[in-house]
Design an enzyme around this catalytic site. Structure first.
Site, PDB file in Angstrom:
ATOM      1  N   CYS A   1      46.740  46.350  23.868  1.00  0.00           N
ATOM      2  CA  CYS A   1      46.612  47.631  23.858  1.00  0.00           C
ATOM      3  C   CYS A   1      46.251  47.626  22.154  1.00  0.00           C
ATOM      4  O   CYS A   1      45.825  48.498  20.822  1.00  0.00           O
ATOM      5  CB  CYS A   1      46.877  48.816  24.202  1.00  0.00           C
ATOM      6  SG  CYS A   1      46.269  49.352  25.630  1.00  0.00           S
TER       7      CYS A   1
ATOM      8  N   ASN B   1      42.087  35.073  34.208  1.00  0.00           N
ATOM      9  CA  ASN B   1      43.030  35.280  35.309  1.00  0.00           C
ATOM     10  C   ASN B   1      43.994  36.700  36.002  1.00  0.00           C
ATOM     11  O   ASN B   1      43.796  37.573  34.518  1.00  0.00           O
ATOM     12  CB  ASN B   1      44.542  34.105  34.035  1.00  0.00           C
ATOM     13  CG  ASN B   1      43.877  32.981  33.912  1.00  0.00           C
ATOM     14  OD1 ASN B   1      43.612  32.112  34.834  1.00  0.00           O
ATOM     15  ND2 ASN B   1      44.389  33.176  32.915  1.00  0.00           N
TER      16      ASN B   1
ATOM     17  N   GLY C   1      48.045  33.040  36.774  1.00  0.00           N
ATOM     18  CA  GLY C   1      48.756  32.960  35.188  1.00  0.00           C
ATOM     19  C   GLY C   1      48.412  34.603  34.558  1.00  0.00           C
ATOM     20  O   GLY C   1      48.845  33.427  33.440  1.00  0.00           O
TER      21      GLY C   1
ATOM     22  N   THR D   1      49.578  36.521  32.395  1.00  0.00           N
ATOM     23  CA  THR D   1      50.866  36.839  32.058  1.00  0.00           C
ATOM     24  C   THR D   1      50.952  38.379  30.873  1.00  0.00           C
ATOM     25  O   THR D   1      52.036  38.742  30.516  1.00  0.00           O
ATOM     26  CB  THR D   1      51.489  35.516  30.452  1.00  0.00           C
ATOM     27  OG1 THR D   1      50.299  35.359  29.509  1.00  0.00           O
ATOM     28  CG2 THR D   1      51.620  34.541  31.562  1.00  0.00           C
TER      29      THR D   1
ATOM     30  N   HIS E   1      41.432  40.551  30.094  1.00  0.00           N
ATOM     31  CA  HIS E   1      40.743  40.282  29.381  1.00  0.00           C
ATOM     32  C   HIS E   1      40.111  38.586  29.024  1.00  0.00           C
ATOM     33  O   HIS E   1      40.344  37.941  30.349  1.00  0.00           O
ATOM     34  CB  HIS E   1      42.272  39.218  27.289  1.00  0.00           C
ATOM     35  CG  HIS E   1      43.763  38.698  28.231  1.00  0.00           C
ATOM     36  ND1 HIS E   1      44.112  39.030  29.367  1.00  0.00           N
ATOM     37  CD2 HIS E   1      43.716  37.371  28.613  1.00  0.00           C
ATOM     38  CE1 HIS E   1      44.933  38.217  30.025  1.00  0.00           C
ATOM     39  NE2 HIS E   1      44.638  37.189  29.543  1.00  0.00           N
TER      40      HIS E   1
END
Ligand code: 5GP
Ligand code: ZN
Length: 120
Positions: A13, A93, A99, A101, A106
């Site tokens: 953000c 993901n 995975g 993170t 995105h």
């Protein structure tokens, strides 16, 4: 969630809002694109919706325009990076086993090397 809603403590953000100085490689009405900090390929760009959604699982029917806009930006990034003809990969993901993170939706845009051949 309002179209403009962002989270002050969310790194993506903050990047999308221009608060970090991270250079954008492209942007659209609903998404921004910038280079991954730890690239896994010669081109490794992240396409990030401006609005905070934690992951793909939070996308609802009303977000169709946002998702189409973000994926269109991914194709535009591939075109600008010169990897459209050779081929490229777009992936997201969702969750720990995948995975993920950074808990802001995105899409990774990867290319510039044969991605079906393992590194090493
Ligand atoms: P994930 O593992 O959640 O699918 O992808 C997160 C990606 O964001 C990782 O590839 C990581 O290198 C990248 N990343 C994490 N923090 C930052 C940052 O502050 N700036 C940029 N440009 N990339 C980041
Ligand atoms: Zn966010």
């Amino acid at each position: 969630m309002a179209v403009t809603e962002t989270l002050p403590d969310c790194i993506f953000c903050r990047i999308a809002g221009g608060g970090t100085g991270t250079p954008l490689v492209a942007e659209s009405e609903h998404a921004v694109a910038f280079r991954d900090l730890h690239p896994q390929a010669p081109t490794h760009v992240l396409v990030v919706p401006r609005r905070h959604l934690a992951a793909l699982r939070e996308v609802e029917a009303g977000d169709a325009v946002l998702v189409a806009d973000a994926l269109g930006l991914a194709v535009e990034v591939a075109r600008r990076e010169g990897i459209l003809d050779g081929g490229y990969r777009v992936l997201t993901n969702d969750g720990a086993d995948a995975g993920q993170t950074v808990p802001h939706l995105h899409f990774h845009v990867l290319g510039g090397r044969p991605l079906h051949v393992p590194l090493g």
